[in-house]
Design an enzyme around this catalytic site. Structure first.
Site, mmCIF file in Angstrom:
data_model
loop_
_atom_site.group_PDB
_atom_site.id
_atom_site.type_symbol
_atom_site.label_atom_id
_atom_site.label_comp_id
_atom_site.label_asym_id
_atom_site.label_seq_id
_atom_site.Cartn_x
_atom_site.Cartn_y
_atom_site.Cartn_z
ATOM 1 N N CYS A 209 166.058 65.976 43.079
ATOM 2 C CA CYS A 209 166.570 65.245 44.248
ATOM 3 C C CYS A 209 166.499 63.729 44.103
ATOM 4 O O CYS A 209 167.157 63.007 44.839
ATOM 5 C CB CYS A 209 165.868 65.716 45.517
ATOM 6 S SG CYS A 209 164.092 65.833 45.371
ATOM 7 N N HIS B 148 114.176 49.800 13.651
ATOM 8 C CA HIS B 148 113.778 48.695 14.525
ATOM 9 C C HIS B 148 112.327 48.867 14.910
ATOM 10 O O HIS B 148 111.924 49.949 15.331
ATOM 11 C CB HIS B 148 114.591 48.690 15.812
ATOM 12 C CG HIS B 148 116.062 48.589 15.570
ATOM 13 N ND1 HIS B 148 116.821 49.678 15.280
ATOM 14 C CD2 HIS B 148 116.891 47.521 15.553
ATOM 15 C CE1 HIS B 148 118.069 49.290 15.091
ATOM 16 N NE2 HIS B 148 118.132 47.980 15.247
ATOM 17 N N ASP C 189 115.219 42.953 7.766
ATOM 18 C CA ASP C 189 114.235 41.862 7.633
ATOM 19 C C ASP C 189 113.245 42.187 6.517
ATOM 20 O O ASP C 189 112.800 41.304 5.768
ATOM 21 C CB ASP C 189 113.448 41.682 8.940
ATOM 22 C CG ASP C 189 114.353 41.198 10.073
ATOM 23 O OD1 ASP C 189 115.297 40.438 9.790
ATOM 24 O OD2 ASP C 189 114.097 41.597 11.222
ATOM 25 N N SER D 275 121.807 46.134 16.328
ATOM 26 C CA SER D 275 121.944 47.587 16.427
ATOM 27 C C SER D 275 120.864 48.238 17.286
ATOM 28 O O SER D 275 120.845 49.448 17.438
ATOM 29 C CB SER D 275 121.944 48.202 15.029
ATOM 30 O OG SER D 275 120.782 47.786 14.339
ATOM 31 N N SER E 163 121.971 51.675 18.664
ATOM 32 C CA SER E 163 123.383 52.075 18.670
ATOM 33 C C SER E 163 123.518 53.558 18.327
ATOM 34 O O SER E 163 124.448 54.215 18.794
ATOM 35 C CB SER E 163 124.181 51.217 17.688
ATOM 36 O OG SER E 163 123.549 51.199 16.447
#
Lengths: 134, 506
Positions: free
Chosen positions: B137, B418, B436, B478, B495
């Site tokens: 329509c 970490h 590190d 991270s 992460s």
């Protein structure tokens, strides 16, 4: 000092700017440059002491360039301003004030162009930067 | 308030009769403030029939319903753009709502929904681009045309939230300039911005909603409009009430309907609203006598990136002080800027006064009151994962005096990259990563204090994971130690925790 330098025809291919810088020691900060086949238009801030700047301009003119000095001023377009005042407290020079009837006024004698904080902050683009030739 | 003050002294019908005869007494809200101060509320109530208010500011929750009429062959709008600004479809075939803050898809916030509305009111030509569903329509799938407001069957402004009773002022304690919906805020409390019309503000003059409610006839954008109920985020208990209003865009005056762009924030719409307050009793005369000295708002620190109600309040301040051009913060004099216009607010109150005096505007009583008990609550974040839902709680930490060798051993044993470094009270002093350690070995260093990073980017328990992801990407790291208010380490998030959660979800 802000200037607009116009170089035309056979002068286009000559290194007028470099020669001027070399000769006078003034620094050229190029704001805008339009280079066409037979026309070159540069908007430049010439930086240096007064003598250097004057000498640079003189040198450019001697080399066949047209030099127009100008200053930029901020003005309020009254047709657009809604008198909100968003600009007032941003002006480092206290060049915008609100009058007793709440109208926002710009005081050109206090305005030192360059920061344009008011121009970006205006929600209705009523503060416009205009060029005035000197 | 005593019953005396609520005792009816005149009716709306009587006021309208006086308007018809041309002897109605109308004053603006700021004039009323002076009259009540000088002559008292009782005398003022006897003399004055109507007090007009006004406000003119950027009101983002504004927009208009547009009906385009049917094309031949017809289209059922899936998406529609006016001058490249999308209006919201999802209604019937050719209805759409253009919202003030929608940015242009080509010009961004420089031209937004507010500017489209202004251009419509100005009678300018508007380019319309329609994407249709394409049904049996409504077969058309793409359509472009040019219209003006006169071509639209209806252009009805319906603003879900206008005329904030008052508004918190803004400042910035941080060391950088920030660009907010309250305008540009200079660093180190460099300025204060504020909004709202103070003693001219409509809702400030009828704070108990005795006369303002569904059906109250008002000034809206230079035309006669109506209040259609409470506005969104209506919060009357704390004097932050709002109204939903409607009016015919076709009758409006572009002077009071102005597109706006707040630098680095978005587009909006300056809109003028004026409301007449009939002085039906002495209490209303007293209330309309309110002055800028009596209206207080907090100065909120936008330098702290939290939800508005969680941002620190620097101090409370009256509109009188804000309007004086400077306020005091921590002993310093700080300049102020309004971001809404008192000049226009006053003009609107004056215009409404004139309309009433000239018999062009009649007052109405609301058919339904605005609720007085609403509260404005924050959004529950039930689906948002936060740090505390994901972080590792039994976090392994190291001391500054630990040897590189020991730390390397722990990292390999526990398979971690970490290691937060803490003091004797478990307070965070630094962080070391496996990278590190490699560096330390390469350079022949022996203790942690020589290699650890001291300026640690941290997370808090309640932070959404999206914020953590942003930090990790922004600082190219991270992992983040999670700390409490005292900087004690209570967990760690990396992460790989994020990829675990999001990877398994999608």
């Amino acid at each position: 000092m802000k200037v607009r330098i116009l170089v035309e025809k056979d002068k286009v291919s000559e290194p007028i700017i470099s020669k001027t810088i070399y000769k006078t020691g003034a620094q050229f900060y190029i704001i805008e440059a339009k280079v066409e086949k037979d026309k070159k238009e540069l908007t430049v801030e010439i930086i240096g002491d007064k003598e250097q700047v004057d000498e640079a301009i003189e040198n450019l003119e001697k080399s066949g360039a047209k030099v127009k000095k100008f200053i930029e001023r901020v003005t309020i377009d009254r047709d657009l301003c809604v008198d909100c005042g968003a600009c007032v407290s941003l002006c480092p020079w206290y060049a915008i004030e609100i009058k007793d009837n709440w109208e926002v006024v710009h005081l050109p004698e206090k305005c030192i162009p360059g920061c344009e904080l008011c121009v970006t902050a205006c929600p209705v683009k009523a503060l416009v930067k205009r060029e005035f030739e000197v | 308030m005593s019953n005396d003050k609520k005792k009816p002294i005149r009716t709306i019908e009587e006021i309208n009769e006086k308007i018809k005869k041309g002897d109605v007494v109308v004053v603006t809200a700021d004039e009323m403030t002076k009259i009540v101060k000088e002559e008292g509320a009782e005398k003022a109530a006897k003399e004055i029939d109507v007090v007009t208010t006004g406000t003119f500011g950027m009101m983002c929750s504004s927009g208009a319903f547009l009906n385009f009429g049917h094309s031949d062959p017809p289209v059922k709008i899936k998406r529609v753009w006016l001058n490249d600004v999308e209006a919201t479809a999802g209604l019937a075939a050719v209805d759409a709502y253009i919202g003030a803050t929608r940015p242009s898809r080509t010009l961004g916030i420089e031209y937004g929904g507010g500017h489209v509305i202004e251009d419509l009111v100005k009678g300018k030509e508007i380019e319309v681009e329609i994407e249709g569903y394409g049904t049996d329509c409504y077969p058309v799938k793409k359509l472009e045309t040019i219209i003006t407001i006169h071509d639209l069957n209806q252009a009805i402004m319906v603003n879900p939230r206008n005329a904030y009773q008052k508004y918190a002022a803004a400042t910035n304690s941080s060391d950088r300039t920030i660009y907010t919906y309250m305008g540009t805020l200079l660093p180190n409390y460099g300025n204060v911005t504020f909004s709202g019309a103070g003693e001219l503000s409509p809702l400030m003059n009828d704070p108990d909603y005795e006369t303002i409610g569904l059906g109250t006839r008002i000034f809206l954008g230079g035309a006669q409009g109506y209040v259609i109920g409470e506005g969104t985020q209506h919060n009357p208990k704390t004097q932050f009430g709002t109204l939903m209003v409607k009016g015919n865009l076709k009758e409006m005056d572009p002077r009071y309907v102005r597109g706006a762009t707040v630098y680095r924030y978005g587009s909006s719409l300056f809109i003028g609203v004026g409301i007449p307050i009939p002085i039906l009793n002495v209490g209303l005369a007293e209330k309309t006598g309110i002055s800028d000295e009596e209206i207080f708002v907090p100065i909120v620190d936008y330098g702290v990136p939290r939800r508005a109600d969680l941002r620190p309040v620097v101090r409370k301040v009256s509109y009188a002080e804000l309007k004086s051009g400077k306020v005091e913060i921590n002993g310093m004099s700080v300049r102020t800027s309004p971001v809404s216009s008192f000049k226009m607010a006053k003009e609107i109150a004056e215009t409404l006064k004139k309309w009433i005096e000239q018999g062009e505007f009649f007052l109405t009583l609301p058919v339904e009151r605005v609720p007085l008990d609403r509260e404005f609550r924050p959004m529950p974040l039930r689906k948002t994962l936060r740090v505390k839902d994901v972080m590792v709680r039994d976090v392994i930490t190291a001391k500054e005096s630990d040897s590189i060798e020991n730390v390397a051993k722990i990292m390999i044993e526990k398979e971690i990259n970490h290691l937060p470094v803490v003091d004797e009270n478990n307070k965070l002093v630094g962080i070391v990563t496996s990278w590190d350690i490699s560096k330390a070995v390469a350079q022949g260093l022996d203790t942690l204090d020589k290699i650890m990073t001291r300026e640690v980017i941290t997370a808090t328990e309640d932070e959404p994971l999206e914020e953590v992801a942003k930090k990790l990407s922004k600082f190219n790291i991270s992992g983040l130690p999670v700390v409490d208010k005292e900087k004690k380490v209570i967990g760690i998030i990396t992460s790989s925790d994020l990829s675990r959660v999001w990877g398994s979800k999608k």
